[in-house]
Motif scaffolding. Structure first.
Motif, mmCIF file in Angstrom:
data_model
loop_
_atom_site.group_PDB
_atom_site.id
_atom_site.type_symbol
_atom_site.label_atom_id
_atom_site.label_comp_id
_atom_site.label_asym_id
_atom_site.label_seq_id
_atom_site.Cartn_x
_atom_site.Cartn_y
_atom_site.Cartn_z
ATOM 1 N N ALA A 238 0.840 -1.194 0.000
ATOM 2 C CA ALA A 238 0.000 0.000 0.000
ATOM 3 C C ALA A 238 0.878 1.249 0.000
ATOM 4 O O ALA A 238 2.051 1.207 0.372
ATOM 5 N N GLN A 239 0.306 2.359 -0.421
ATOM 6 C CA GLN A 239 1.024 3.625 -0.458
ATOM 7 C C GLN A 239 1.006 4.269 0.927
ATOM 8 O O GLN A 239 -0.032 4.376 1.560
ATOM 9 N N VAL A 240 2.194 4.658 1.401
ATOM 10 C CA VAL A 240 2.315 5.327 2.691
ATOM 11 C C VAL A 240 3.064 6.634 2.473
ATOM 12 O O VAL A 240 3.857 6.766 1.530
ATOM 13 N N PRO A 241 2.842 7.648 3.310
ATOM 14 C CA PRO A 241 3.552 8.926 3.158
ATOM 15 C C PRO A 241 5.059 8.752 3.314
ATOM 16 O O PRO A 241 5.527 7.876 4.051
ATOM 17 N N PRO A 242 5.845 9.584 2.629
ATOM 18 C CA PRO A 242 7.317 9.477 2.761
ATOM 19 C C PRO A 242 7.806 9.677 4.193
ATOM 20 O O PRO A 242 8.788 9.057 4.608
ATOM 21 N N ALA A 243 7.142 10.535 4.961
ATOM 22 C CA ALA A 243 7.571 10.760 6.345
ATOM 23 C C ALA A 243 7.436 9.490 7.170
ATOM 24 O O ALA A 243 8.310 9.173 8.001
ATOM 25 N N VAL A 244 6.354 8.759 6.960
ATOM 26 C CA VAL A 244 6.164 7.503 7.691
ATOM 27 C C VAL A 244 7.222 6.490 7.277
ATOM 28 O O VAL A 244 7.768 5.751 8.122
ATOM 29 N N ARG A 245 7.548 6.441 6.005
ATOM 30 C CA ARG A 245 8.555 5.492 5.538
ATOM 31 C C ARG A 245 9.931 5.807 6.123
ATOM 32 O O ARG A 245 10.657 4.905 6.554
ATOM 33 N N ARG A 246 10.295 7.102 6.166
ATOM 34 C CA ARG A 246 11.586 7.472 6.750
ATOM 35 C C ARG A 246 11.619 7.203 8.251
ATOM 36 O O ARG A 246 12.626 6.726 8.792
ATOM 37 N N THR A 247 10.515 7.488 8.927
ATOM 38 C CA THR A 247 10.462 7.212 10.370
ATOM 39 C C THR A 247 10.576 5.715 10.649
ATOM 40 O O THR A 247 11.246 5.300 11.607
ATOM 41 N N THR A 248 9.972 4.924 9.801
ATOM 42 C CA THR A 248 10.069 3.476 9.956
ATOM 43 C C THR A 248 11.502 3.005 9.824
ATOM 44 O O THR A 248 11.989 2.189 10.623
ATOM 45 N N ASN A 249 12.208 3.499 8.818
ATOM 46 C CA ASN A 249 13.602 3.090 8.619
ATOM 47 C C ASN A 249 14.484 3.501 9.800
ATOM 48 O O ASN A 249 15.337 2.734 10.258
ATOM 49 N N VAL A 250 14.272 4.731 10.303
ATOM 50 C CA VAL A 250 15.089 5.206 11.412
ATOM 51 C C VAL A 250 14.827 4.376 12.672
ATOM 52 O O VAL A 250 15.768 3.957 13.373
ATOM 53 N N LEU A 251 13.561 4.122 12.977
ATOM 54 C CA LEU A 251 13.236 3.357 14.178
ATOM 55 C C LEU A 251 13.736 1.919 14.079
ATOM 56 O O LEU A 251 14.301 1.377 15.043
ATOM 57 N N THR A 252 13.550 1.302 12.926
ATOM 58 C CA THR A 252 13.975 -0.096 12.781
ATOM 59 C C THR A 252 15.489 -0.220 12.864
ATOM 60 O O THR A 252 16.019 -1.068 13.602
ATOM 61 N N LEU A 253 16.202 0.629 12.111
ATOM 62 C CA LEU A 253 17.660 0.550 12.137
ATOM 63 C C LEU A 253 18.219 0.927 13.510
ATOM 64 O O LEU A 253 19.110 0.252 14.046
ATOM 65 N N GLY A 254 17.691 2.002 14.107
ATOM 66 C CA GLY A 254 18.157 2.379 15.437
ATOM 67 C C GLY A 254 17.838 1.332 16.483
ATOM 68 O O GLY A 254 18.641 1.077 17.392
ATOM 69 N N GLY A 255 16.659 0.723 16.377
ATOM 70 C CA GLY A 255 16.303 -0.321 17.329
ATOM 71 C C GLY A 255 17.205 -1.536 17.227
ATOM 72 O O GLY A 255 17.625 -2.103 18.240
ATOM 73 N N GLY A 293 6.036 -0.140 9.770
ATOM 74 C CA GLY A 293 6.291 -0.787 8.493
ATOM 75 C C GLY A 293 5.174 -1.720 8.057
ATOM 76 O O GLY A 293 5.021 -1.993 6.867
ATOM 77 N N GLY A 294 4.391 -2.218 9.014
ATOM 78 C CA GLY A 294 3.282 -3.089 8.657
ATOM 79 C C GLY A 294 2.160 -2.387 7.916
ATOM 80 O O GLY A 294 1.282 -3.059 7.355
ATOM 81 N N ARG A 295 2.175 -1.050 7.873
ATOM 82 C CA ARG A 295 1.139 -0.345 7.127
ATOM 83 C C ARG A 295 1.254 -0.565 5.618
ATOM 84 O O ARG A 295 0.295 -0.365 4.881
ATOM 85 N N ARG A 296 2.455 -0.962 5.166
ATOM 86 C CA ARG A 296 2.634 -1.216 3.734
ATOM 87 C C ARG A 296 2.039 -2.552 3.324
ATOM 88 O O ARG A 296 1.860 -2.814 2.137
ATOM 89 N N SER A 297 1.756 -3.419 4.294
ATOM 90 C CA SER A 297 1.222 -4.745 3.986
ATOM 91 C C SER A 297 -0.292 -4.679 3.894
ATOM 92 O O SER A 297 -0.965 -4.125 4.761
ATOM 93 N N VAL A 298 -0.834 -5.254 2.817
ATOM 94 C CA VAL A 298 -2.284 -5.227 2.593
ATOM 95 C C VAL A 298 -2.893 -6.610 2.803
ATOM 96 O O VAL A 298 -3.963 -6.903 2.292
#
Length: 392
Positions: A238-255, A293-298
């Motif tokens: 699914a389409q998600v806003p770019p801000a959500v995608r960047r936040t997902t990458n930062v949280l996942t990598l930092g975690g 990141g699960g918001r991209r899964s439909v």
């Protein structure tokens, strides 16, 4: 008071497994990982053997007839191979462990000066062989604990429980985990069919004749899996806003970085103070990243598995074994790590040994597989047959 039918107490503690009361597959993995953590905290061969016995007993009591349940024996053989390989490497390449009980001496290969500290062959002592045996048995126990989780947890149901962000990676892992058991099952089926027809099952010619149907069956399964995945919309996002995608990458990598740093802090003696808080913060950040990141899964879940009381008890039993063994390192470090210099026989410490016994709890409270329950003595009370799980 009227007495219940024979075996009513056992059915109260461990009912026949069906789709409604089956354990969550994550509970089996938490139980097995708890045993693995306990095994990583000791080199005492008696404690490691006790952990292997606990895992083997639970697997023998609660595994099903599914193809993946037959993988436990392969992990046991792999563990034995690891122990033998560790001893061979210690004998051939030497060991820094000093020893006075010489067993034999191998011809030593001279090496150049830049390879100082490395030797091939030479003197072999009982101390270095015993140290290699302890070290190899520790790694073998870790492999056997992982094999117990593979034999007890349904990989398809485990895939359904993964977060949406890990779904694609989980599919690849499940396909890889189920390929070998299905391949072994095909080989056994074809060898049995050839034996019933009076044809030979050994030799190069028989192997070549069996190999073609096995490869054909694997190809048919691959095509069927691909068609099923395409019909269910696999890979579509699914389409998600770019801000959500960047936040997902930062949280996942930092975690993940926080988890790695926290794990290192727990293992190192100097980082005991900051290891646990950093590990907890990393886990929270990683979980938040996976949720976003699960918001991209439909995809949708059909009858999702729930972590019920029995699943919680099974997971808690493994975690309890890990916690008790970690605490045992504080009051009995010598018993958990027996020395080899001087050469002494290991002793079984009482309280660390009792700390492993909670791992037997799944053999009492986990639902009994239908195949195991059907072999029990018949009861006068009617028992409804277990419902099979629909294909994932």
């Amino acid at each position: 008071m009227t007495a219940g039918p024979p075996g009513w107490r056992s059915r109260l503690l461990a009912p026949v497994a069906d789709r409604g009361n089956a354990l969550h597959p994550g509970a089996w993995w938490l139980w097995a990982l708890g045993l693995a953590v306990a095994a990583s905290r000791t080199t005492n061969p008696l404690l490691l053997g006790l952990i292997i016995g606990v895992a083997g007993y639970v697997v023998a009591a609660r595994r099903t007839d599914a193809p993946w349940a037959r993988s436990y024996g392969a992990f046991v053989k792999l563990g034995l191979f690891v122990v033998a390989l560790r001893i061979v490497f210690s004998v051939a390449l030497g060991s820094p462990i000093p020893g006075t009980h010489e067993l034999f001496t191998l011809p030593e290969l001279p090496l150049p000066g830049w390879a100082q500290g490395i030797r091939i062959g030479g003197r072999v002592t009982a101390e270095q062989v015993l140290f290699a045996l302890y070290d190899g048995l520790k790694l073998a126990t870790l492999l056997i604990c992982v094999g117990a989780a593979n034999a007890l947890a349904n990989p398809a149901r485990l895939l359904k429980s993964l977060p949406g962000a890990l779904y694609e990676a989980g599919v690849a892992v499940v396909v890889a985990m189920t390929f070998a058991p299905n391949l072994v099952a095909d080989v056994v089926r074809l060898r049995t069919a050839r034996r019933l027809r009076g044809r030979p099952t050994g030799g190069v010619r028989a192997v070549l004749q069996i190999g073609l149907p096995v490869l054909e069956g694997a190809l048919e399964r691959s095509v069927a899996v691909a068609a099923s995945m395409d019909a269910r919309g696999y890979g579509r996002t699914a389409q998600v806003p770019p801000a959500v995608r960047r936040t997902t990458n930062v949280l996942t990598l930092g975690g993940l970085l926080g988890v790695c740093a926290g794990s290192y802090g727990l293992l190192a003696a100097q980082g005991a103070g900051y290891g646990l808080p950093l590990l907890a913060a990393g886990l929270l950040a990683a979980v938040a990243g996976l949720r976003l990141g699960g918001r991209r899964s439909v995809r949708t879940r059909y009858r999702p598995d729930r972590f019920g009381p029995r699943s919680c008890l099974v997971a808690a039993s493994g975690i309890a074994v890990a916690v008790l063994m970690i605490r045992a390192n504080g009051y009995a470090p010598e018993a958990l790590h027996p020395g080899v210099v001087p050469l002494t026989a290991p002793e079984l410490p009482l309280w660390p040994a009792l700390s492993v016994l909670p791992g037997l709890l799944p053999a009492v409270i986990a639902p009994v597989p239908p195949a195991a329950s059907s072999s029990a003595p018949a009861s006068p009370a009617p028992v409804s047959p277990a419902r099979e799980e629909p294909p994932a």
